[in-house]
Motif scaffolding. Sequence first.
Motif, mmCIF file in Angstrom:
data_model
loop_
_atom_site.group_PDB
_atom_site.id
_atom_site.type_symbol
_atom_site.label_atom_id
_atom_site.label_comp_id
_atom_site.label_asym_id
_atom_site.label_seq_id
_atom_site.Cartn_x
_atom_site.Cartn_y
_atom_site.Cartn_z
ATOM 1 N N CYS A 92 -8.458 -37.471 8.354
ATOM 2 C CA CYS A 92 -7.699 -37.584 7.098
ATOM 3 C C CYS A 92 -7.467 -39.046 6.739
ATOM 4 C CB CYS A 92 -6.364 -36.849 7.210
ATOM 5 S SG CYS A 92 -6.541 -35.060 7.202
ATOM 6 N N GLU A 93 -7.150 -39.857 7.739
ATOM 7 C CA GLU A 93 -6.962 -41.282 7.476
ATOM 8 C C GLU A 93 -8.266 -41.902 6.976
ATOM 9 O OE1 GLU A 93 -4.981 -45.074 9.696
ATOM 10 O OE2 GLU A 93 -6.668 -44.126 10.731
ATOM 11 N N GLU A 94 -9.363 -41.563 7.607
ATOM 12 C CA GLU A 94 -10.670 -42.098 7.206
ATOM 13 C C GLU A 94 -11.012 -41.670 5.778
ATOM 14 O OE1 GLU A 94 -14.093 -44.414 8.038
ATOM 15 O OE2 GLU A 94 -12.162 -44.248 9.048
ATOM 16 N N THR A 120 -1.442 -35.013 1.044
ATOM 17 C CA THR A 120 -0.052 -35.469 1.053
ATOM 18 C C THR A 120 0.830 -34.473 1.805
ATOM 19 O OG1 THR A 120 -0.366 -36.616 -1.059
ATOM 20 C CG2 THR A 120 1.904 -36.121 -0.410
ATOM 21 N N GLU A 121 0.686 -33.207 1.482
ATOM 22 C CA GLU A 121 1.489 -32.169 2.135
ATOM 23 C C GLU A 121 1.204 -32.113 3.638
ATOM 24 O OE1 GLU A 121 1.990 -27.325 2.020
ATOM 25 O OE2 GLU A 121 1.272 -28.349 0.214
ATOM 26 N N ILE A 122 -0.056 -32.154 3.994
ATOM 27 C CA ILE A 122 -0.447 -32.106 5.406
ATOM 28 C C ILE A 122 0.155 -33.286 6.166
ATOM 29 C CG2 ILE A 122 -2.431 -32.386 6.964
ATOM 30 C CD1 ILE A 122 -4.062 -30.844 4.709
ATOM 31 N N CYS A 123 0.045 -34.468 5.590
ATOM 32 C CA CYS A 123 0.545 -35.672 6.268
ATOM 33 C C CYS A 123 2.061 -35.668 6.394
ATOM 34 C CB CYS A 123 0.046 -36.926 5.553
ATOM 35 S SG CYS A 123 -1.726 -37.191 5.784
ATOM 36 N N PHE A 124 2.769 -35.227 5.362
ATOM 37 C CA PHE A 124 4.224 -35.123 5.489
ATOM 38 C C PHE A 124 4.594 -34.109 6.568
ATOM 39 C CE2 PHE A 124 5.164 -37.242 1.295
ATOM 40 C CZ PHE A 124 6.035 -38.185 1.811
ATOM 41 N N ASP A 125 3.872 -32.999 6.636
ATOM 42 C CA ASP A 125 4.133 -32.014 7.693
ATOM 43 C C ASP A 125 3.957 -32.637 9.071
ATOM 44 O OD1 ASP A 125 4.761 -30.003 5.908
ATOM 45 O OD2 ASP A 125 2.822 -28.990 6.064
ATOM 46 N N TRP A 126 2.883 -33.381 9.255
ATOM 47 C CA TRP A 126 2.655 -34.036 10.549
ATOM 48 C C TRP A 126 3.756 -35.038 10.867
ATOM 49 C CZ3 TRP A 126 -3.185 -35.004 9.401
ATOM 50 C CH2 TRP A 126 -3.935 -33.885 9.808
ATOM 51 N N ALA A 139 -0.804 -40.305 9.793
ATOM 52 C CA ALA A 139 -0.173 -39.657 8.645
ATOM 53 C C ALA A 139 0.576 -40.664 7.784
ATOM 54 C CB ALA A 139 0.772 -38.550 9.114
ATOM 55 N N MET A 140 1.342 -41.567 8.426
ATOM 56 C CA MET A 140 2.097 -42.518 7.610
ATOM 57 C C MET A 140 1.179 -43.486 6.881
ATOM 58 S SD MET A 140 4.155 -45.018 10.309
ATOM 59 C CE MET A 140 4.640 -43.860 11.549
ATOM 60 N N HIS A 141 0.037 -43.826 7.482
ATOM 61 C CA HIS A 141 -0.910 -44.702 6.789
ATOM 62 C C HIS A 141 -1.528 -43.978 5.586
ATOM 63 C CE1 HIS A 141 -4.695 -47.389 6.817
ATOM 64 N NE2 HIS A 141 -3.755 -47.916 6.076
ATOM 65 N N CYS A 142 -1.894 -42.713 5.784
ATOM 66 C CA CYS A 142 -2.417 -41.916 4.658
ATOM 67 C C CYS A 142 -1.393 -41.844 3.528
ATOM 68 C CB CYS A 142 -2.743 -40.490 5.110
ATOM 69 S SG CYS A 142 -4.188 -40.336 6.152
ATOM 70 N N LEU A 143 -0.156 -41.572 3.897
ATOM 71 C CA LEU A 143 0.894 -41.446 2.877
ATOM 72 C C LEU A 143 1.144 -42.769 2.162
ATOM 73 C CD1 LEU A 143 3.293 -39.093 4.821
ATOM 74 C CD2 LEU A 143 2.014 -38.539 2.732
ATOM 75 N N PRO A 155 9.118 -43.659 -1.730
ATOM 76 C CA PRO A 155 10.542 -43.508 -1.398
ATOM 77 C C PRO A 155 10.795 -42.448 -0.318
ATOM 78 C CG PRO A 155 10.233 -43.568 -3.781
ATOM 79 C CD PRO A 155 8.875 -43.504 -3.169
ATOM 80 N N GLU A 156 10.075 -41.347 -0.374
ATOM 81 C CA GLU A 156 10.228 -40.291 0.636
ATOM 82 C C GLU A 156 9.756 -40.777 2.006
ATOM 83 O OE1 GLU A 156 11.680 -37.247 0.247
ATOM 84 O OE2 GLU A 156 12.167 -37.927 -1.777
ATOM 85 N N LEU A 157 8.644 -41.479 2.017
ATOM 86 C CA LEU A 157 8.115 -42.028 3.263
ATOM 87 C C LEU A 157 9.104 -42.997 3.885
ATOM 88 C CD1 LEU A 157 5.796 -42.362 5.291
ATOM 89 C CD2 LEU A 157 4.765 -44.034 3.714
ATOM 90 N N LYS A 158 9.674 -43.848 3.072
ATOM 91 C CA LYS A 158 10.653 -44.818 3.565
ATOM 92 C C LYS A 158 11.857 -44.121 4.198
ATOM 93 C CE LYS A 158 13.250 -48.965 2.177
ATOM 94 N NZ LYS A 158 14.118 -48.830 3.300
#
Length: 186
Positions: A92-94, A120-126, A139-143, A155-158
């Motif tokens: 996913c990151e790639e 986005t949904e998958i990465c937030f779940d992870w 996941a955080m890099h993807c997001l 903002p959500e990631l932060k």
Amino acid sequence: MKFFTQQLLELKAYRKDREVLANYILENPHCFGPLLDTCLQVDEAISYKAAWILELVCLKNIKLLIPHLDRFLDNISKVYKPQAVRPMAKICEELTLHYYSKKAISLQFVLTKQQREQLTEICFDWLITDQKVAVKAYAMHCLFLLGKEFKWIHPELKIILDKDYHEEQPAFKARARHILKKLSVQ
């Protein structure tokens, strides 16, 4: 493919052995679909070994994933074995890196808005579930990258990174510091 399945069953974690099988798929791209099918047989012991190979194949030629992208994204959340989740997160990151790269123009027309939203949904779940540090880092890099397009993500990631920072392992903290620094510059 029978030969390949037997090789997967006997596969050890050695990088050179995994690369041999990845090169087999790269030389026989018609085997990519069956490899993905094996990855998605999440209850089978062989699935995580297939995920190791899928990761190496995608790192060398992400375009092989494109015809299978919907199936990959629709099923990736079913993958639960830690040995398989980490390679899926790396893929996913790639995929995200290629999509947002100015050099990889061909992927920009392939990854639909719906697929980016799925990512986005998958990465937030992870990020918010009990996953290994590497999975959360990918996941955080993807997001972070997806958040350049979808403004609500940063903002959500932060919030999540700030909240989890003190409870996580040093590797998580290192990646979170890096992402938080980038978020503060924008």
